[in-house]
Motif scaffolding. Sequence first.
Motif, PDB file in Angstrom:
ATOM      1  N   ARG A 116     -10.930 -59.869   9.798  1.00  0.00           N
ATOM      2  CA  ARG A 116     -12.286 -60.194  10.380  1.00  0.00           C
ATOM      3  C   ARG A 116     -13.425 -60.186   9.676  1.00  0.00           C
ATOM      4  NH1 ARG A 116     -15.412 -57.420  14.236  1.00  0.00           N
ATOM      5  NH2 ARG A 116     -14.400 -55.231  13.827  1.00  0.00           N
ATOM      6  N   ALA A 117     -13.499 -59.044   8.893  1.00  0.00           N
ATOM      7  CA  ALA A 117     -14.736 -58.980   8.228  1.00  0.00           C
ATOM      8  C   ALA A 117     -15.223 -59.891   7.005  1.00  0.00           C
ATOM      9  CB  ALA A 117     -14.837 -57.497   7.301  1.00  0.00           C
ATOM     10  N   ARG A 118     -14.081 -60.564   6.466  1.00  0.00           N
ATOM     11  CA  ARG A 118     -14.166 -61.619   5.687  1.00  0.00           C
ATOM     12  C   ARG A 118     -14.467 -62.906   6.498  1.00  0.00           C
ATOM     13  NH1 ARG A 118      -8.786 -60.602   3.665  1.00  0.00           N
ATOM     14  NH2 ARG A 118      -9.091 -58.733   2.246  1.00  0.00           N
ATOM     15  N   GLY A 119     -13.897 -63.154   7.654  1.00  0.00           N
ATOM     16  CA  GLY A 119     -14.308 -64.386   8.144  1.00  0.00           C
ATOM     17  C   GLY A 119     -15.288 -64.456   8.724  1.00  0.00           C
ATOM     18  N   LEU A 120     -15.914 -63.417   9.285  1.00  0.00           N
ATOM     19  CA  LEU A 120     -17.109 -63.421  10.045  1.00  0.00           C
ATOM     20  C   LEU A 120     -18.342 -63.382   8.894  1.00  0.00           C
ATOM     21  CD1 LEU A 120     -17.104 -60.617  12.808  1.00  0.00           C
ATOM     22  CD2 LEU A 120     -17.488 -63.133  13.083  1.00  0.00           C
ATOM     23  N   PHE A 121     -17.967 -62.959   7.292  1.00  0.00           N
ATOM     24  CA  PHE A 121     -18.904 -62.967   6.434  1.00  0.00           C
ATOM     25  C   PHE A 121     -19.088 -64.539   6.157  1.00  0.00           C
ATOM     26  CE2 PHE A 121     -20.110 -63.292   1.991  1.00  0.00           C
ATOM     27  CZ  PHE A 121     -21.348 -62.220   1.951  1.00  0.00           C
ATOM     28  N   CYS A 122     -17.903 -65.283   5.900  1.00  0.00           N
ATOM     29  CA  CYS A 122     -18.005 -66.923   5.751  1.00  0.00           C
ATOM     30  C   CYS A 122     -18.852 -67.354   6.866  1.00  0.00           C
ATOM     31  CB  CYS A 122     -16.747 -67.153   5.277  1.00  0.00           C
ATOM     32  SG  CYS A 122     -16.765 -69.039   4.777  1.00  0.00           S
ATOM     33  N   GLU A 123     -18.236 -67.097   7.976  1.00  0.00           N
ATOM     34  CA  GLU A 123     -18.779 -67.990   9.087  1.00  0.00           C
ATOM     35  C   GLU A 123     -20.299 -67.648   9.263  1.00  0.00           C
ATOM     36  OE1 GLU A 123     -17.871 -68.595  13.880  1.00  0.00           O
ATOM     37  OE2 GLU A 123     -16.770 -67.289  12.737  1.00  0.00           O
ATOM     38  N   ALA A 146     -10.425 -66.790  14.054  1.00  0.00           N
ATOM     39  CA  ALA A 146      -9.930 -65.246  14.127  1.00  0.00           C
ATOM     40  C   ALA A 146     -11.261 -64.671  14.565  1.00  0.00           C
ATOM     41  CB  ALA A 146      -9.543 -64.868  12.656  1.00  0.00           C
ATOM     42  N   GLY A 147     -12.548 -65.044  13.949  1.00  0.00           N
ATOM     43  CA  GLY A 147     -13.565 -64.375  14.495  1.00  0.00           C
ATOM     44  C   GLY A 147     -14.120 -64.642  15.823  1.00  0.00           C
ATOM     45  N   GLU A 148     -13.343 -65.473  16.410  1.00  0.00           N
ATOM     46  CA  GLU A 148     -13.822 -65.792  17.850  1.00  0.00           C
ATOM     47  C   GLU A 148     -12.846 -65.270  18.982  1.00  0.00           C
ATOM     48  OE1 GLU A 148     -13.932 -70.039  17.819  1.00  0.00           O
ATOM     49  OE2 GLU A 148     -15.736 -70.173  16.865  1.00  0.00           O
ATOM     50  N   VAL A 149     -11.822 -64.482  18.404  1.00  0.00           N
ATOM     51  CA  VAL A 149     -11.051 -63.890  19.482  1.00  0.00           C
ATOM     52  C   VAL A 149     -11.686 -62.920  20.062  1.00  0.00           C
ATOM     53  CG1 VAL A 149      -9.023 -62.343  19.800  1.00  0.00           C
ATOM     54  CG2 VAL A 149      -8.962 -64.030  18.022  1.00  0.00           C
ATOM     55  N   GLY A 150     -11.488 -62.979  21.673  1.00  0.00           N
ATOM     56  CA  GLY A 150     -12.316 -61.672  22.362  1.00  0.00           C
ATOM     57  C   GLY A 150     -13.831 -61.922  22.336  1.00  0.00           C
ATOM     58  N   GLY A 151     -14.427 -63.177  22.076  1.00  0.00           N
ATOM     59  CA  GLY A 151     -15.744 -63.635  22.170  1.00  0.00           C
ATOM     60  C   GLY A 151     -16.485 -63.104  21.014  1.00  0.00           C
ATOM     61  N   ILE A 152     -15.748 -62.380  20.007  1.00  0.00           N
ATOM     62  CA  ILE A 152     -16.547 -62.011  18.717  1.00  0.00           C
ATOM     63  C   ILE A 152     -16.583 -63.125  17.913  1.00  0.00           C
ATOM     64  CG2 ILE A 152     -16.128 -60.578  16.497  1.00  0.00           C
ATOM     65  CD1 ILE A 152     -14.490 -58.980  18.073  1.00  0.00           C
ATOM     66  N   GLY A 153     -17.840 -63.587  17.236  1.00  0.00           N
ATOM     67  CA  GLY A 153     -18.062 -64.485  16.493  1.00  0.00           C
ATOM     68  C   GLY A 153     -18.955 -65.651  17.207  1.00  0.00           C
TER      69      GLY A 153
END
Length: 167
Positions: A116-123, A146-153
């Motif tokens: 999740r941390a890598r995906g959010l970093f890139c996004e 992955a970063g959007e699961v459950g509203g995150i991202g």
Amino acid sequence: MNPTDDSLCCAACGCVGFPTVKAGGSWVCAQHAAANATQWPAVTRWIREHAWWLNLIYRVQQMSPHKWVGPQGRWRAVGAYCERHGRSDLAPTVRTVEGLPRGLDERESAALWLYRARGLFCESCLVAVKTPMDAVMPVAAGEERAGEVGGIGEGNEATGGPEKENA
């Protein structure tokens, strides 16, 4: 990351990102690979401004899984560190995913948090420099990143980017 050899860094001038994608004859980080050449200076600037996040990812990748878990696990320190940097959304947590019988507990798995941390970093980087994520990570109909699961991202809360407009 403070490598002593430039071959350990992204080929984009001044970027401290880890090279993971071969672009032409050079290796670049995922963020530079996803952005067009005119955006490279902005991508490098964003990565350098968020080096704390990248360094945290590198440190957790090298951590023993046994140090991550448990009541005194390093996941607590990671969460506190993220909060000090204004990113409490990055703290290890339990994420619920539709179709799974139980949540994904990042407090019990550094690998889940790293994903999740890598995906959010890139996004977050690409949102900041205005690169459309669908051009980088195509999503099949009915699926989520992955970063959007459950509203995150989504929106300002997680990425520091503009709020999504209701369609």
